[in-house]
Design an enzyme around this catalytic site. Structure first.
Site, PDB file in Angstrom:
ATOM      1  N   ARG A 148       0.859  -1.173   0.000  1.00  0.00           N
ATOM      2  CA  ARG A 148       0.000   0.000   0.000  1.00  0.00           C
ATOM      3  C   ARG A 148       0.899   1.228   0.000  1.00  0.00           C
ATOM      4  O   ARG A 148       1.912   1.260   0.701  1.00  0.00           O
ATOM      5  CB  ARG A 148      -0.847  -0.079   1.266  1.00  0.00           C
ATOM      6  N   TYR A 160      -3.254  12.665   5.941  1.00  0.00           N
ATOM      7  CA  TYR A 160      -3.075  11.236   6.249  1.00  0.00           C
ATOM      8  C   TYR A 160      -2.110  10.603   5.250  1.00  0.00           C
ATOM      9  O   TYR A 160      -2.230  10.808   4.053  1.00  0.00           O
ATOM     10  CB  TYR A 160      -4.428  10.517   6.171  1.00  0.00           C
ATOM     11  N   ASP A 211      -5.111   3.766   0.215  1.00  0.00           N
ATOM     12  CA  ASP A 211      -6.180   4.050   1.183  1.00  0.00           C
ATOM     13  C   ASP A 211      -6.622   5.503   1.019  1.00  0.00           C
ATOM     14  O   ASP A 211      -5.845   6.433   1.257  1.00  0.00           O
ATOM     15  CB  ASP A 211      -5.643   3.807   2.600  1.00  0.00           C
ATOM     16  N   HIS A 213      -9.044   6.787   2.750  1.00  0.00           N
ATOM     17  CA  HIS A 213      -9.365   7.195   4.135  1.00  0.00           C
ATOM     18  C   HIS A 213     -10.597   8.091   4.248  1.00  0.00           C
ATOM     19  O   HIS A 213     -10.571   9.111   4.944  1.00  0.00           O
ATOM     20  CB  HIS A 213      -8.129   7.837   4.803  1.00  0.00           C
ATOM     21  N   GLU A 237      -9.186   2.038  -1.084  1.00  0.00           N
ATOM     22  CA  GLU A 237      -9.850   1.734   0.188  1.00  0.00           C
ATOM     23  C   GLU A 237     -10.626   2.939   0.689  1.00  0.00           C
ATOM     24  O   GLU A 237     -10.143   4.074   0.562  1.00  0.00           O
ATOM     25  CB  GLU A 237      -8.751   1.341   1.173  1.00  0.00           C
ATOM     26  N   GLU A 263     -13.287  -1.009   7.640  1.00  0.00           N
ATOM     27  CA  GLU A 263     -12.526  -1.032   8.896  1.00  0.00           C
ATOM     28  C   GLU A 263     -13.218  -0.296  10.037  1.00  0.00           C
ATOM     29  O   GLU A 263     -12.980  -0.605  11.194  1.00  0.00           O
ATOM     30  CB  GLU A 263     -11.105  -0.497   8.689  1.00  0.00           C
ATOM     31  N   ARG A 284     -13.550  -5.146   4.693  1.00  0.00           N
ATOM     32  CA  ARG A 284     -12.402  -4.965   5.589  1.00  0.00           C
ATOM     33  C   ARG A 284     -12.764  -4.935   7.079  1.00  0.00           C
ATOM     34  O   ARG A 284     -11.980  -4.488   7.911  1.00  0.00           O
ATOM     35  CB  ARG A 284     -11.685  -3.653   5.219  1.00  0.00           C
ATOM     36  N   GLU A 340      -4.251  -7.167   5.770  1.00  0.00           N
ATOM     37  CA  GLU A 340      -3.351  -6.042   6.075  1.00  0.00           C
ATOM     38  C   GLU A 340      -2.349  -6.483   7.135  1.00  0.00           C
ATOM     39  O   GLU A 340      -2.697  -7.145   8.108  1.00  0.00           O
ATOM     40  CB  GLU A 340      -4.171  -4.858   6.592  1.00  0.00           C
ATOM     41  N   TRP A 403     -10.864  12.567   8.813  1.00  0.00           N
ATOM     42  CA  TRP A 403      -9.406  12.355   8.811  1.00  0.00           C
ATOM     43  C   TRP A 403      -9.044  11.190   7.914  1.00  0.00           C
ATOM     44  O   TRP A 403      -9.709  10.180   7.892  1.00  0.00           O
ATOM     45  CB  TRP A 403      -8.918  12.074  10.241  1.00  0.00           C
TER      46      TRP A 403
END
Ligand code: GCO
Ligand code: MG
Length: 403
Positions: A148, A160, A211, A213, A237, A263, A284, A340, A403
């Site tokens: 990643r 991030y 990602d 995010h 992601e 997640e 995830r 991951e 975030w």
């Protein structure tokens, strides 16, 4: 009957905070579960000690499914990260106990290995593009076949991904959340170019992940996915916050870049539309935040019906106990995708000693009974809890953002 005789909740901070559940049965078998919810750790610890532990004492330790329902339906209140993390920790500890009692690794209880080892992806990061590209190279040299890639954005303070590999997000003044920046226009301009730089340097012979995010709207995410299509990402992601599962219909119409989500979600109902409408490619949800092995297995089974594969969250805020539990599912389910893998700090291993082993971008499981993780309670005492938060993000005008 082997009953639950004790349940202790251990909070420690070897490198970062972890909440760990230790269940001891009347026959003296000990099982471990991870109850860590990053930045909100003590809420779960107190949910467990005040409300869950008293209900566990004296229960038949072998009845994992019944205990799950007792804690979930029995609470009346539904879902949510605190509840589902607490239930997960108890569930995982009971699976660990069941394995130790049977003298079998948990993956044997789940049907046995469906593959030899577990494909994982590493986290390449860097303060700037050059650093990040070098870091991708480092992972490839280590034998990873899936990486990643994240880096910061020029002109945006600490977005991030801007952190060097291995660093944490600890607040600078040790108390309140770090304030970071965000700018979607800068991201849409810069991120496709920096992912292209990775492909330019290292080619296409490995899986490249990214990602997003949770920071774009579905329309922006569709544009982003389309703009990186030729880079053949393994996944993008969390392109948009997933509370609005229907939002992914729009992204799906715009791009064939594979999507991974889950997640921050805690239950099968949080991913139901995403899975049944085939709006994502990888789910995830994690063993520690989505109700443990018992519930995550249900999510993966539902996903299998719709060609959605697993891609369990495995950042370092999930303890090695969680990773061991995730690996037991990864190695047994038919629709495994990828796991991951962010290496824990050496100091974390002073407390948690897992039996799994990374080799060449794949993880080999321990064949010890249960989950094969030892927890050193004496060592844990050396690392008292420290209050920490995840960062927050703001746009240039001060608007609070994801975030
Ligand atoms: C990931 C995640 C993490 C989370 C972290 C929050 O994909 O690994 O997005 O980096 O931000 O787990 O506690
Ligand atoms: Mg993520």
């Amino acid at each position: 009957m082997d009953t639950i005789a004790r349940c202790d909740v251990i909070v420690c901070s070897p490198g970062r905070n972890f909440v760990t559940v230790k269940i001891t049965t009347s026959d003296g078998i000990v099982g471990w579960g991870d109850a860590t919810l990053n930045g909100r750790e003590l809420a779960v610890a107190s949910y467990l000690t005040e409300h869950v532990v008293p209900c566990l004492i004296g229960r038949d330790a072998s009845r994992i499914g019944d205990t799950w329902q007792y804690l979930y339906r029995g609470a009346y209140w539904r879902r949510g990260p605190v509840t589902m993390t607490a239930i997960a920790a108890v569930d995982v500890a009971l699976w660990d106990i069941k394995g130790k009692r049977a003298n079998l690794p948990v993956y044997e209880l789940l049907g046995g290995k469906a593959r030899e080892n577990v494909l994982v992806y590493g986290h390449a990061a860097g303060g700037d593009l050059a650093e990040m590209v070098d870091d991708v190279g480092r992972f490839l040299d280590l034998g990873f076949t899936a990486v990643r890639a994240q880096t910061g954005l020029v002109g945006v303070p600490q977005a991030y991904g801007a952190h060097a590999a291995g660093s944490t997000y600890d607040p600078a003044d040790g108390s309140l959340p770090t304030e970071t920046g965000w700018d979607t226009r800068a991201y849409l301009d810069q991120a496709p170019a920096y992912l292209a730089a990775v492909r330019e340097r290292f080619g296409f012979d490995f899986d490249l992940l990214h990602d997003c995010h949770h920071r774009m709207t579905p329309n922006e995410a569709g544009r982003f996915g389309r703009s990186v299509e030729e880079l053949k990402l393994f996944w993008m992601e969390d392109p948009t916050p997933a509370e609005n599962q229907e939002g992914f219909r729009l992204i799906r119409q715009r791009t064939s870049t594979p999507i991974a989500v889950g997640e921050v979600l805690n239950s099968i109902w949080d991913v139901q539309t995403l899975i049944t409408e085939q709006l994502i490619d990888y789910v995830r949800t994690s063993v520690s935040h989505a109700g443990g092995i018992t519930h995550l297995r249900r999510i993966f089974d539902l996903a299998a019906l719709y060609h959605v594969r697993s891609g369990s969250h495995g950042a370092t805020d999930l303890s090695p106990v969680s990773l061991a539990a995730a690996l037991a599912l990864d190695i047994t389910i038919p629709n495994f995708g990828i796991q991951e893998y962010m290496a824990h700090l050496p100091v974390t291993h002073e407390v948690f000693r897992p039996g799994y082993r990374l080799e060449g971008g794949r993880v080999w499981l321990s064949d010890a009974p249960g989950l094969g993780v030892e927890v050193d309670e004496e060592a844990a005492k050396k690392f008292p809890y420290e209050r920490k938060y995840l960062p927050v993000a703001r746009l240039a005008d001060g608007t609070l953002w994801d975030w």
